[in-house]
Design a protein around this motif. Structure first.
Motif, mmCIF file in Angstrom:
data_model
loop_
_atom_site.group_PDB
_atom_site.id
_atom_site.type_symbol
_atom_site.label_atom_id
_atom_site.label_comp_id
_atom_site.label_asym_id
_atom_site.label_seq_id
_atom_site.Cartn_x
_atom_site.Cartn_y
_atom_site.Cartn_z
ATOM 1 N N SER A 56 0.811 -1.212 0.000
ATOM 2 C CA SER A 56 0.000 0.000 0.000
ATOM 3 C C SER A 56 0.845 1.263 0.000
ATOM 4 C CB SER A 56 -0.908 0.011 1.234
ATOM 5 O OG SER A 56 -0.125 0.139 2.414
ATOM 6 N N GLY A 57 2.095 1.146 0.424
ATOM 7 C CA GLY A 57 2.949 2.318 0.585
ATOM 8 C C GLY A 57 2.883 2.915 1.974
ATOM 9 N N SER A 58 1.930 2.477 2.793
ATOM 10 C CA SER A 58 1.816 2.973 4.159
ATOM 11 C C SER A 58 2.832 2.283 5.058
ATOM 12 C CB SER A 58 0.402 2.710 4.693
ATOM 13 O OG SER A 58 -0.566 3.376 3.897
ATOM 14 N N ALA A 59 3.185 2.947 6.135
ATOM 15 C CA ALA A 59 4.124 2.374 7.107
ATOM 16 C C ALA A 59 3.363 1.410 8.005
ATOM 17 C CB ALA A 59 4.795 3.479 7.909
ATOM 18 N N GLU A 60 3.228 0.161 7.563
ATOM 19 C CA GLU A 60 2.465 -0.861 8.269
ATOM 20 C C GLU A 60 3.356 -2.069 8.542
ATOM 21 O OE1 GLU A 60 -0.664 -1.831 5.585
ATOM 22 O OE2 GLU A 60 -1.573 0.161 5.640
ATOM 23 N N THR A 61 2.977 -2.846 9.537
ATOM 24 C CA THR A 61 3.695 -4.084 9.844
ATOM 25 C C THR A 61 3.846 -4.954 8.605
ATOM 26 O OG1 THR A 61 3.001 -4.167 12.159
ATOM 27 C CG2 THR A 61 3.560 -6.270 11.111
ATOM 28 N N THR A 62 5.068 -5.371 8.323
ATOM 29 C CA THR A 62 5.353 -6.374 7.298
ATOM 30 C C THR A 62 6.467 -7.254 7.841
ATOM 31 O OG1 THR A 62 4.791 -4.810 5.525
ATOM 32 C CG2 THR A 62 6.008 -6.796 4.891
ATOM 33 N N PHE A 63 6.148 -8.489 8.187
ATOM 34 C CA PHE A 63 7.140 -9.377 8.779
ATOM 35 C C PHE A 63 8.064 -9.947 7.708
ATOM 36 C CE2 PHE A 63 3.760 -9.759 12.097
ATOM 37 C CZ PHE A 63 4.499 -9.224 13.136
ATOM 38 N N GLU A 64 9.356 -10.027 8.050
ATOM 39 C CA GLU A 64 10.343 -10.562 7.116
ATOM 40 C C GLU A 64 10.105 -12.050 6.892
ATOM 41 O OE1 GLU A 64 13.597 -12.357 5.351
ATOM 42 O OE2 GLU A 64 13.241 -12.707 7.494
ATOM 43 N N CYS A 65 10.288 -12.456 5.662
ATOM 44 C CA CYS A 65 9.888 -13.782 5.210
ATOM 45 C C CYS A 65 10.654 -14.917 5.888
ATOM 46 C CB CYS A 65 10.075 -13.833 3.698
ATOM 47 S SG CYS A 65 9.773 -15.423 2.918
ATOM 48 N N TRP A 66 11.971 -14.935 5.770
ATOM 49 C CA TRP A 66 12.738 -16.107 6.169
ATOM 50 C C TRP A 66 12.799 -16.297 7.678
ATOM 51 C CZ3 TRP A 66 14.843 -20.132 3.482
ATOM 52 C CH2 TRP A 66 14.743 -20.057 2.085
ATOM 53 N N THR A 67 12.951 -15.210 8.435
ATOM 54 C CA THR A 67 12.956 -15.374 9.885
ATOM 55 C C THR A 67 11.581 -15.811 10.382
ATOM 56 O OG1 THR A 67 12.670 -12.974 10.031
ATOM 57 C CG2 THR A 67 14.877 -13.841 10.416
ATOM 58 N N SER A 68 10.536 -15.331 9.737
ATOM 59 C CA SER A 68 9.183 -15.752 10.104
ATOM 60 C C SER A 68 8.983 -17.240 9.843
ATOM 61 C CB SER A 68 8.149 -14.940 9.326
ATOM 62 O OG SER A 68 8.217 -13.572 9.655
ATOM 63 N N LEU A 69 9.465 -17.724 8.694
ATOM 64 C CA LEU A 69 9.312 -19.142 8.379
ATOM 65 C C LEU A 69 10.084 -20.019 9.355
ATOM 66 C CD1 LEU A 69 9.448 -19.114 4.485
ATOM 67 C CD2 LEU A 69 7.467 -19.665 5.917
ATOM 68 N N ALA A 70 11.232 -19.534 9.826
ATOM 69 C CA ALA A 70 11.984 -20.307 10.811
ATOM 70 C C ALA A 70 11.172 -20.480 12.095
ATOM 71 C CB ALA A 70 13.318 -19.627 11.112
ATOM 72 N N ALA A 71 10.477 -19.420 12.502
ATOM 73 C CA ALA A 71 9.626 -19.529 13.685
ATOM 74 C C ALA A 71 8.444 -20.448 13.427
ATOM 75 C CB ALA A 71 9.146 -18.140 14.104
ATOM 76 N N ILE A 72 7.833 -20.314 12.253
ATOM 77 C CA ILE A 72 6.668 -21.130 11.908
ATOM 78 C C ILE A 72 7.052 -22.608 11.811
ATOM 79 C CG2 ILE A 72 5.012 -21.585 10.039
ATOM 80 C CD1 ILE A 72 5.051 -18.489 9.586
ATOM 81 N N ALA A 73 8.288 -22.881 11.412
ATOM 82 C CA ALA A 73 8.751 -24.266 11.337
ATOM 83 C C ALA A 73 8.603 -24.976 12.674
ATOM 84 C CB ALA A 73 10.210 -24.303 10.884
ATOM 85 N N ARG A 74 8.832 -24.237 13.756
ATOM 86 C CA ARG A 74 8.773 -24.852 15.083
ATOM 87 C C ARG A 74 7.370 -24.849 15.670
ATOM 88 N NH1 ARG A 74 13.124 -27.713 15.153
ATOM 89 N NH2 ARG A 74 12.989 -27.823 17.430
ATOM 90 N N GLU A 75 6.420 -24.229 14.957
ATOM 91 C CA GLU A 75 5.034 -24.151 15.422
ATOM 92 C C GLU A 75 4.113 -25.076 14.637
ATOM 93 O OE1 GLU A 75 3.825 -22.388 17.903
ATOM 94 O OE2 GLU A 75 5.520 -21.090 18.428
ATOM 95 N N THR A 76 4.646 -25.778 13.657
ATOM 96 C CA THR A 76 3.845 -26.665 12.805
ATOM 97 C C THR A 76 4.495 -28.042 12.770
ATOM 98 O OG1 THR A 76 5.065 -25.815 10.875
ATOM 99 C CG2 THR A 76 2.921 -24.815 11.356
ATOM 100 N N ARG A 77 3.743 -29.016 12.254
ATOM 101 C CA ARG A 77 4.229 -30.397 12.274
ATOM 102 C C ARG A 77 4.526 -30.959 10.893
ATOM 103 N NH1 ARG A 77 0.817 -33.800 13.160
ATOM 104 N NH2 ARG A 77 -1.055 -32.541 12.852
ATOM 105 N N ARG A 78 3.691 -30.616 9.893
ATOM 106 C CA ARG A 78 3.807 -31.338 8.633
ATOM 107 C C ARG A 78 3.798 -30.454 7.400
ATOM 108 N NH1 ARG A 78 -0.776 -30.698 6.710
ATOM 109 N NH2 ARG A 78 -0.187 -31.861 4.855
ATOM 110 N N VAL A 79 3.266 -29.233 7.447
ATOM 111 C CA VAL A 79 3.221 -28.404 6.249
ATOM 112 C C VAL A 79 4.614 -28.032 5.776
ATOM 113 C CG1 VAL A 79 0.921 -27.367 6.429
ATOM 114 C CG2 VAL A 79 2.838 -26.366 7.710
ATOM 115 N N ARG A 80 4.773 -28.001 4.458
ATOM 116 C CA ARG A 80 6.003 -27.503 3.874
ATOM 117 C C ARG A 80 6.020 -25.984 3.977
ATOM 118 N NH1 ARG A 80 8.720 -31.219 0.972
ATOM 119 N NH2 ARG A 80 9.670 -29.649 -0.356
ATOM 120 N N LEU A 81 7.214 -25.372 3.852
ATOM 121 C CA LEU A 81 7.404 -23.948 4.103
ATOM 122 C C LEU A 81 8.071 -23.307 2.898
ATOM 123 C CD1 LEU A 81 8.951 -24.734 7.564
ATOM 124 C CD2 LEU A 81 6.665 -23.770 7.265
#
Length: 323
Positions: A56-81
């Motif tokens: 949008s161009g607005s200063a809004e939360t946007t989480f960085e992709c790879w560090t977020s996926l590393a966290a999600i890896a430890r919160e899920t069991r079977r989905v690919r990332l």
């Protein structure tokens, strides 16, 4: 053709989909909650965009992709990332290969490596990447060379690749990852002369986007098949994926209500040319036509992504109809 598989793009802020929450911890948890739900519902994968500031161009939360996926890896069991897709200019490709191998280990062998040439000049300018902003030709050359680097480093513990823009010399990547024979490389883009040729040379999967017309996919896959023949690649070894937005609801009235904020002067048919729009029964027809055109894997951004009702509806009434 094997079983059709489905992935879900998570809310991460890039599309202003976390603005209803003010606390960044709550925003991150909302993203993780959708990942957990996709995991439980049987989706094959979850994905994040590789963008650094809101579209949008607005200063809004946007989480960085790879560090977020590393966290999600430890919160899920079977989905690919996966990443839809990593901007090649944001990270050195040798470092990217190391990151992918680390994510694969952290997730027990569930990583994709998505890679693209990059397109949003605003991010390049804001973050100081590749200044001045490179031409399309240069970015595609860089993509091809980066694909050579990550391919080598995800297959061999020590790799040497010489290119004009990207090179590694006896670069070690130990471990190369958990998956065998290697972490799959997905390349995004539909350019017929160069991008699809890079896919034929290096990728395990292609990603095409923003169309619901089967003729578009038939044509692009015909071009890809031609490149595969030219370079001696088995066309059937490349996974054919497509990604787009989905607007759905249990009734037509619910679809209309979900779609209304996104019309921006367009009518429903115009939106449906690039997004999947309709009730579950209508979506079965939309996706069925794309399967007939040769597509094997769909990566979906469901509006509104933190509303789990649409995700559950899709899993219950669309996925089983298409296998």
């Amino acid at each position: 053709m094997g079983k059709i598989r489905w992935g879900v793009v998570l809310p991460q802020g890039w599309r202003s989909d976390l603005t209803h929450l003010s606390d960044p911890v709550a925003q991150f948890e909302a993203m993780v909650q959708v990942a957990r739900e996709a995991d439980e519902l049987g989706f094959d994968s979850v994905w994040l965009y590789d963008h650094l500031q809101a579209v949008s161009g607005s200063a809004e939360t946007t989480f960085e992709c790879w560090t977020s996926l590393a966290a999600i890896a430890r919160e899920t069991r079977r989905v690919r990332l996966g990443q839809i897709v990593t901007c090649n200019s944001f990270r050195n490709p040798a470092l990217l290969a190391k990151m992918a191998a680390t994510l694969d280990a952290a997730s027990g062998g569930r990583a994709f490596l998505g890679l693209g040439a990059g397109w949003d000049q605003r991010e390049y300018d804001a973050y100081g990447f590749d200044q001045p902003y490179p031409s399309t030709g240069e970015r595609l050359t860089r993509l091809d060379e980066a694909a050579a680097v990550v391919t080598a480093m995800l297959r061999e513990p020590v790799a040497t690749v010489e290119g004009r823009y990207h090179r590694v010399r006896a670069a070690q990547n130990v471990p190369t990852g958990v998956q065998r024979p290697h972490i799959p490389l997905l390349i995004g883009g539909s350019g017929e002369k160069r991008t699809l040729r890079t896919v034929a040379r290096y990728a395990d999967a292609c990603n095409l986007t923003d169309h619901t017309d089967p003729a578009f996919y038939r044509h692009k896959l015909d071009v890809l098949a031609g490149h595969c023949a030219d370079v001696g690649r088995d066309y059937d070894s490349i996974l054919k994926t497509a990604s787009f937005s989905v607007f759905t609801g249990a009734t037509d009235a619910e679809v209309t209500a979900r779609l209304a904020p996104h019309l921006r002067g367009r009518d429903r048919a115009e939106v449906a040319a690039g997004s999947a729009v309709g009730t579950p029964a209508e979506l079965v027809e939309v996706f069925g036509r794309l399967v007939e055109a040769g597509m094997e894997y769909f990566i979906l951004y469901l509006h509104e992504p933190t509303d789990l009702a649409a995700l559950r509806l899709f899993a219950r009434e669309v996925v089983p109809q298409l296998g």
